[in-house]
Design a protein around this motif. Structure first.
Motif, PDB file in Angstrom:
ATOM      1  N   LEU A  23      -3.185  -8.250  -7.007  1.00 44.17           N
ATOM      2  CA  LEU A  23      -2.287  -7.957  -5.885  1.00 44.17           C
ATOM      3  C   LEU A  23      -1.821  -6.503  -5.922  1.00 44.17           C
ATOM      4  CD1 LEU A  23      -0.182 -11.234  -5.987  1.00 44.17           C
ATOM      5  CD2 LEU A  23      -1.843 -10.605  -4.236  1.00 44.17           C
ATOM      6  N   ILE A  24      -1.464  -6.006  -7.107  1.00 39.28           N
ATOM      7  CA  ILE A  24      -0.994  -4.625  -7.222  1.00 39.28           C
ATOM      8  C   ILE A  24      -2.138  -3.648  -6.973  1.00 39.28           C
ATOM      9  CG2 ILE A  24      -0.091  -2.917  -8.850  1.00 39.28           C
ATOM     10  CD1 ILE A  24       1.686  -5.225  -9.954  1.00 39.28           C
ATOM     11  N   LYS A  25      -3.324  -3.945  -7.465  1.00 39.06           N
ATOM     12  CA  LYS A  25      -4.475  -3.071  -7.219  1.00 39.06           C
ATOM     13  C   LYS A  25      -4.749  -2.952  -5.721  1.00 39.06           C
ATOM     14  CE  LYS A  25      -9.369  -2.346  -8.333  1.00 39.06           C
ATOM     15  NZ  LYS A  25      -9.631  -1.709  -7.060  1.00 39.06           N
ATOM     16  N   ASP A  29      -4.748   0.448  -3.684  1.00 40.76           N
ATOM     17  CA  ASP A  29      -5.962   0.863  -2.971  1.00 40.76           C
ATOM     18  C   ASP A  29      -5.698   1.107  -1.490  1.00 40.76           C
ATOM     19  OD1 ASP A  29      -7.367   0.682  -5.339  1.00 40.76           O
ATOM     20  OD2 ASP A  29      -8.377  -1.210  -4.828  1.00 40.76           O
ATOM     21  N   GLU A  30      -4.831   0.280  -0.899  1.00 36.67           N
ATOM     22  CA  GLU A  30      -4.530   0.394   0.532  1.00 36.67           C
ATOM     23  C   GLU A  30      -3.301   1.268   0.795  1.00 36.67           C
ATOM     24  OE1 GLU A  30      -4.306  -3.610   2.031  1.00 36.67           O
ATOM     25  OE2 GLU A  30      -6.396  -4.030   1.502  1.00 36.67           O
ATOM     26  N   ASP A  31      -2.672   1.784  -0.263  1.00 39.53           N
ATOM     27  CA  ASP A  31      -1.484   2.641  -0.156  1.00 39.53           C
ATOM     28  C   ASP A  31      -0.412   1.985   0.706  1.00 39.53           C
ATOM     29  OD1 ASP A  31       0.118   4.858  -0.625  1.00 39.53           O
ATOM     30  OD2 ASP A  31      -0.703   5.973   1.065  1.00 39.53           O
ATOM     31  N   LYS A  32      -0.071   0.762   0.360  1.00 43.93           N
ATOM     32  CA  LYS A  32       0.893  -0.011   1.143  1.00 43.93           C
ATOM     33  C   LYS A  32       2.147  -0.318   0.339  1.00 43.93           C
ATOM     34  CE  LYS A  32      -2.140  -2.414   4.330  1.00 43.93           C
ATOM     35  NZ  LYS A  32      -2.638  -3.712   4.769  1.00 43.93           N
ATOM     36  N   SER A  48       3.089   1.654  -3.688  1.00 45.99           N
ATOM     37  CA  SER A  48       2.164   2.433  -4.510  1.00 45.99           C
ATOM     38  C   SER A  48       2.878   3.681  -5.023  1.00 45.99           C
ATOM     39  CB  SER A  48       0.940   2.831  -3.695  1.00 45.99           C
ATOM     40  OG  SER A  48       1.294   3.783  -2.711  1.00 45.99           O
ATOM     41  N   ASN A  49       2.427   4.197  -6.145  1.00 47.52           N
ATOM     42  CA  ASN A  49       3.019   5.411  -6.696  1.00 47.52           C
ATOM     43  C   ASN A  49       2.846   6.590  -5.743  1.00 47.52           C
ATOM     44  OD1 ASN A  49       4.356   6.653  -9.053  1.00 47.52           O
ATOM     45  ND2 ASN A  49       2.536   7.943  -9.006  1.00 47.52           N
TER      46      ASN A  49
END
Length: 65
Positions: A23-25, A29-32, A48-49
């Motif tokens: 879920l975090i990846k 990846d989607e910058d959400k 995301s960071n």
């Protein structure tokens, strides 16, 4: 300006079932950003960071609020 898109809602049960890494990846990846829900109510927000750093660059420190 860009249209406002509601944040995704993720259920904490999914994290408890060992899905947290996936879920975090996906979020990164989607910058959400996404709400984490428990019993149908948002209890936390994950971002995301890169998104967090963009907020800081704009002078928004979420730790101040």
């Amino acid at each position: 300006s860009k249209p406002k898109v509601p944040m995704e809602h993720l259920n904490i049960a999914e994290f408890n079932r060992g899905q947290s890494s996936k879920l975090i990846k996906k979020l990164v990846d989607e910058d959400k950003a996404a709400f984490i829900q428990k019993n149908g109510k948002p209890i936390a927000v994950v971002i995301s960071n890169d998104r967090y750093l963009r907020l800081l660059q704009k002078g928004i420190d979420i730790n101040e609020y």
